[in-house]
Scaffold this motif. Structure first.
Motif, PDB file in Angstrom:
ATOM      1  N   ALA A  19      16.781  45.302  44.084  1.00  0.00           N
ATOM      2  CA  ALA A  19      16.401  45.976  45.000  1.00  0.00           C
ATOM      3  C   ALA A  19      16.218  45.035  46.382  1.00  0.00           C
ATOM      4  N   GLU A  22      19.905  43.921  47.258  1.00  0.00           N
ATOM      5  CA  GLU A  22      20.630  44.845  47.717  1.00  0.00           C
ATOM      6  C   GLU A  22      20.171  45.455  49.181  1.00  0.00           C
ATOM      7  N   MET A  23      18.865  45.166  49.527  1.00  0.00           N
ATOM      8  CA  MET A  23      18.287  45.366  50.861  1.00  0.00           C
ATOM      9  C   MET A  23      18.808  44.408  51.685  1.00  0.00           C
ATOM     10  N   GLU A  24      18.562  43.267  51.343  1.00  0.00           N
ATOM     11  CA  GLU A  24      19.254  42.334  52.323  1.00  0.00           C
ATOM     12  C   GLU A  24      20.619  42.055  52.444  1.00  0.00           C
ATOM     13  N   ARG A  26      22.529  44.770  52.585  1.00  0.00           N
ATOM     14  CA  ARG A  26      22.942  45.987  53.324  1.00  0.00           C
ATOM     15  C   ARG A  26      22.435  45.901  54.832  1.00  0.00           C
ATOM     16  N   ALA A  27      21.208  45.026  54.891  1.00  0.00           N
ATOM     17  CA  ALA A  27      20.739  44.794  56.273  1.00  0.00           C
ATOM     18  C   ALA A  27      21.739  43.858  57.128  1.00  0.00           C
ATOM     19  N   TRP A  40      16.698  54.610  50.684  1.00  0.00           N
ATOM     20  CA  TRP A  40      16.901  54.448  49.214  1.00  0.00           C
ATOM     21  C   TRP A  40      15.525  54.879  48.533  1.00  0.00           C
ATOM     22  N   TYR A  87      12.939  52.482  50.477  1.00  0.00           N
ATOM     23  CA  TYR A  87      13.453  51.572  51.293  1.00  0.00           C
ATOM     24  C   TYR A  87      14.306  52.070  52.460  1.00  0.00           C
ATOM     25  N   VAL A  89      16.900  50.949  55.571  1.00  0.00           N
ATOM     26  CA  VAL A  89      17.494  49.886  56.201  1.00  0.00           C
ATOM     27  C   VAL A  89      18.346  50.518  57.404  1.00  0.00           C
ATOM     28  N   LEU A 154      13.963  46.537  56.910  1.00  0.00           N
ATOM     29  CA  LEU A 154      13.726  46.318  55.595  1.00  0.00           C
ATOM     30  C   LEU A 154      12.497  46.891  54.817  1.00  0.00           C
ATOM     31  N   HIS A 155      12.342  47.094  53.647  1.00  0.00           N
ATOM     32  CA  HIS A 155      11.228  47.606  52.882  1.00  0.00           C
ATOM     33  C   HIS A 155      10.994  48.860  53.405  1.00  0.00           C
TER      34      HIS A 155
END
Length: 218
Positions: A19, A22-24, A26-27, A40, A87, A89, A154-155
């Protein structure tokens, strides 16, 4: 739903490392204009995350759950099955460039979604998270921890639907030891992940509108 934003609903438990990666990614893609923003909703296996203000004295971890450096603000947080994690983004470059507004609006979104499930939730001055109940019954039902990188968020947040509340005993949740932790199930409310997801979707427009209001005023 807003066409600019992708919604992802994960039914299986999602490993934390996956996760985070993925976040990093996507950002970075959102900042480059190569991907849509993302909401998400997921659950993690039992684990603890450490924010940038985490104090090792607040981690007990009798069950030996994995502990991850999250890179977000805040202290220690528990994640596990029965807790819905959201989460986000989102591109604050076009939504106001106001981090305080983002956090305040995020709290409002959680409160509105819980209200749809019959829980009277609120903010409490000087305390992180979302709270419910009064007196001896006062307890935390939702947590927030965000990071903003190049004006992309993020988060996000977590809401306790029906987790094993004893697992929170492995930390001092968000550094607050005076109050307990509760859940929709413990309050006798609808403890379906799907019901919470539906409530979050229904109340999401007001969250976006709060961000746009600031953007338009800027």
């Amino acid at each position: 739903m807003n066409a600019e934003i992708e919604w992802r609903f994960s039914e299986e438990l999602v490993p934390y490392e996956y996760a985070l990666a993925e976040m990093e990614a996507r950002a970075a893609a959102v900042r480059a204009g190569e991907a849509r923003e993302l909401v998400w909703l997921l659950e993690h296996p039992p684990l603890f995350t450490a924010g940038t203000s985490a104090d090792p004295a607040e981690l007990f971890n009798p069950n030996g759950f994995p502990v991850y450096e999250a890179g977000r603000g805040g202290r220690y947080t528990y994640h596990g099955p029965g807790q819905r994690v959201g989460y986000l983004v989102l591109d604050l470059e076009k939504r106001g460039r106001d981090i305080r507004c983002f956090v305040h609006s995020l709290e409002g979104w959680m409160i509105a979604a819980l209200g749809e499930l019959g829980v009277e939730a609120r903010r409490e001055p000087g305390r992180i998270g979302i709270w419910t109940g009064h007196g001896p019954a006062e307890a935390k039902i939702g947590a927030i921890g965000v990071r903003v990188k190049r004006w992309v968020t993020l988060h996000g947040f977590s809401i306790n639907v029906d987790p094993d509340l004893s697992h929170f005993g492995g930390i001092v949740p968000c550094g607050i030891s005076e109050y307990g932790v509760t859940s929709l199930a413990a309050l006798g409310r609808n403890s379906s992940i799907g019901a919470l997801d539906d409530a979050l979707v229904r109340t999401f427009p007001s969250f976006l509108n709060a961000l746009r209001d600031i953007s338009q005023a800027a």
